[in-house]
Design a protein around this motif. Structure first.
Motif, PDB file in Angstrom:
ATOM      1  N   MET A 228       0.839  -1.170   0.000  1.00 33.84           N
ATOM      2  CA  MET A 228       0.000   0.000   0.000  1.00 33.84           C
ATOM      3  C   MET A 228       0.885   1.234   0.000  1.00 33.84           C
ATOM      4  SD  MET A 228      -2.672   1.271   2.895  1.00 33.84           S
ATOM      5  CE  MET A 228      -1.354   1.685   4.024  1.00 33.84           C
ATOM      6  N   SER A 229       0.618   2.151  -0.867  1.00 34.05           N
ATOM      7  CA  SER A 229       1.341   3.400  -0.813  1.00 34.05           C
ATOM      8  C   SER A 229       0.643   4.332   0.154  1.00 34.05           C
ATOM      9  CB  SER A 229       1.414   4.035  -2.194  1.00 34.05           C
ATOM     10  OG  SER A 229       0.121   4.374  -2.638  1.00 34.05           O
ATOM     11  N   SER A 230       1.404   5.189   0.759  1.00 37.15           N
ATOM     12  CA  SER A 230       0.835   6.057   1.768  1.00 37.15           C
ATOM     13  C   SER A 230       1.108   7.498   1.432  1.00 37.15           C
ATOM     14  CB  SER A 230       1.455   5.731   3.130  1.00 37.15           C
ATOM     15  OG  SER A 230       1.124   4.419   3.496  1.00 37.15           O
ATOM     16  N   ALA A 231       0.180   8.348   1.844  1.00 40.60           N
ATOM     17  CA  ALA A 231       0.424   9.765   1.718  1.00 40.60           C
ATOM     18  C   ALA A 231       1.556  10.147   2.656  1.00 40.60           C
ATOM     19  CB  ALA A 231      -0.844  10.539   2.073  1.00 40.60           C
ATOM     20  N   PRO A 232       2.294  11.161   2.311  1.00 38.20           N
ATOM     21  CA  PRO A 232       3.388  11.573   3.182  1.00 38.20           C
ATOM     22  C   PRO A 232       2.865  12.143   4.479  1.00 38.20           C
ATOM     23  CG  PRO A 232       3.060  13.134   1.392  1.00 38.20           C
ATOM     24  CD  PRO A 232       2.178  11.975   1.102  1.00 38.20           C
ATOM     25  N   LYS A 233       3.665  12.038   5.506  1.00 38.05           N
ATOM     26  CA  LYS A 233       3.325  12.615   6.786  1.00 38.05           C
ATOM     27  C   LYS A 233       3.983  13.976   6.903  1.00 38.05           C
ATOM     28  CE  LYS A 233       1.281   8.813   7.959  1.00 38.05           C
ATOM     29  NZ  LYS A 233       1.716   8.060   9.127  1.00 38.05           N
TER      30      LYS A 233
ATOM     31  N   VAL B 170      -2.769   6.972   4.321  1.00 39.25           N
ATOM     32  CA  VAL B 170      -3.742   7.106   3.239  1.00 39.25           C
ATOM     33  C   VAL B 170      -3.177   6.413   1.999  1.00 39.25           C
ATOM     34  CG1 VAL B 170      -5.064   8.734   1.852  1.00 39.25           C
ATOM     35  CG2 VAL B 170      -4.461   9.313   4.204  1.00 39.25           C
ATOM     36  N   SER B 171      -3.965   5.538   1.413  1.00 40.28           N
ATOM     37  CA  SER B 171      -3.480   4.778   0.269  1.00 40.28           C
ATOM     38  C   SER B 171      -3.767   5.497  -1.047  1.00 40.28           C
ATOM     39  CB  SER B 171      -4.130   3.392   0.239  1.00 40.28           C
ATOM     40  OG  SER B 171      -5.416   3.469  -0.338  1.00 40.28           O
TER      41      SER B 171
END
Ligand code: SF4
Ligand code: SF4
Ligand code: SF4
Length: 175
Positions: free
Chosen positions: A1-6, A106-107
């Protein structure tokens, strides 16, 4: 899963934790979220279930082994402490520096990141920890500020495409 940056690497709220709710003796399933402040599952939870009906948000359920698990599909944690109040075993430690140690991500399924207007997660976040930043081409970036996020779970059920994941971190700071 890719995630939004923090926006930030780790939140001070989650720093200095003494253990992980999911790191129990009865299971090593990594994505189980235990009730907040419940640090002693492996040694003390009897699976009596008293904390389950105590939750006014109805977000605690019995897992396959009978031990309580958080279900953010039902709602969010308000940190009311009713679960801890209901427990007669030394499972909960409200002197802990934080109620739990969760990562919210967030994916790539996110509507906003795919050019479809959506502000659902940002609208429900009680901490205003989610920033949705417009990008070229109608897309947007969804950024979660770890320094503000409490892991309450409100954004989880609000997402229309199940793009938000919440899971215990893999960090552990004491045995
Ligand atoms: S702190 Fe309150 S809202 Fe959160 S899980 Fe416990 S009883 Fe439910
Ligand atoms: S009330 Fe305490 S001992 Fe009973 S299931 Fe909940 S955490 Fe475990
Ligand atoms: S878990 Fe709660 S505080 Fe964190 S981003 Fe989601 S709604 Fe906001």
């Amino acid at each position: 899963m890719s995630s939004a940056p923090k926006l930030a690497s780790r939140r001070a709220f989650f720093s200095g934790l003494r253990g992980l709710p999911a790191d129990t003796g009865e299971t090593h399933t990594p994505n189980i979220i235990r009730p907040p402040w419940s640090w002693g599952f492996e040694d003390h939870c009897t699976a009596c279930g008293d904390c389950i009906p105590a939750c006014p948000e109805n977000i605690i359920k019995a897992g396959p082994d009978g031990h309580p698990e958080i279900d953010f599909t039902k709602g969010e944690c308000t940190f009311c402490e009713a679960c801890a109040d209901a427990c007669n075993e030394p499972v909960f430690d409200r002197s802990a520096p934080a109620p739990w140690h969760l990562d919210v991500s967030v994916s790539s399924k996110c509507f906003a990141e795919n050019g479809v207007y959506c502000r659902s997660c940002g609208d429900v976040c009680p901490e205003s920890a989610i920033r949705i930043i417009p990008q070229l081409g109608g897309r947007a970036r969804v950024l979660i500020d770890d320094d503000i996020c409490t892991g309450c779970g409100a954004c989880f059920a609000a997402c229309p495409v199940d793009a938000i994941s919440i899971a215990p971190t893999t960090e552990r700071t004491h045995g």
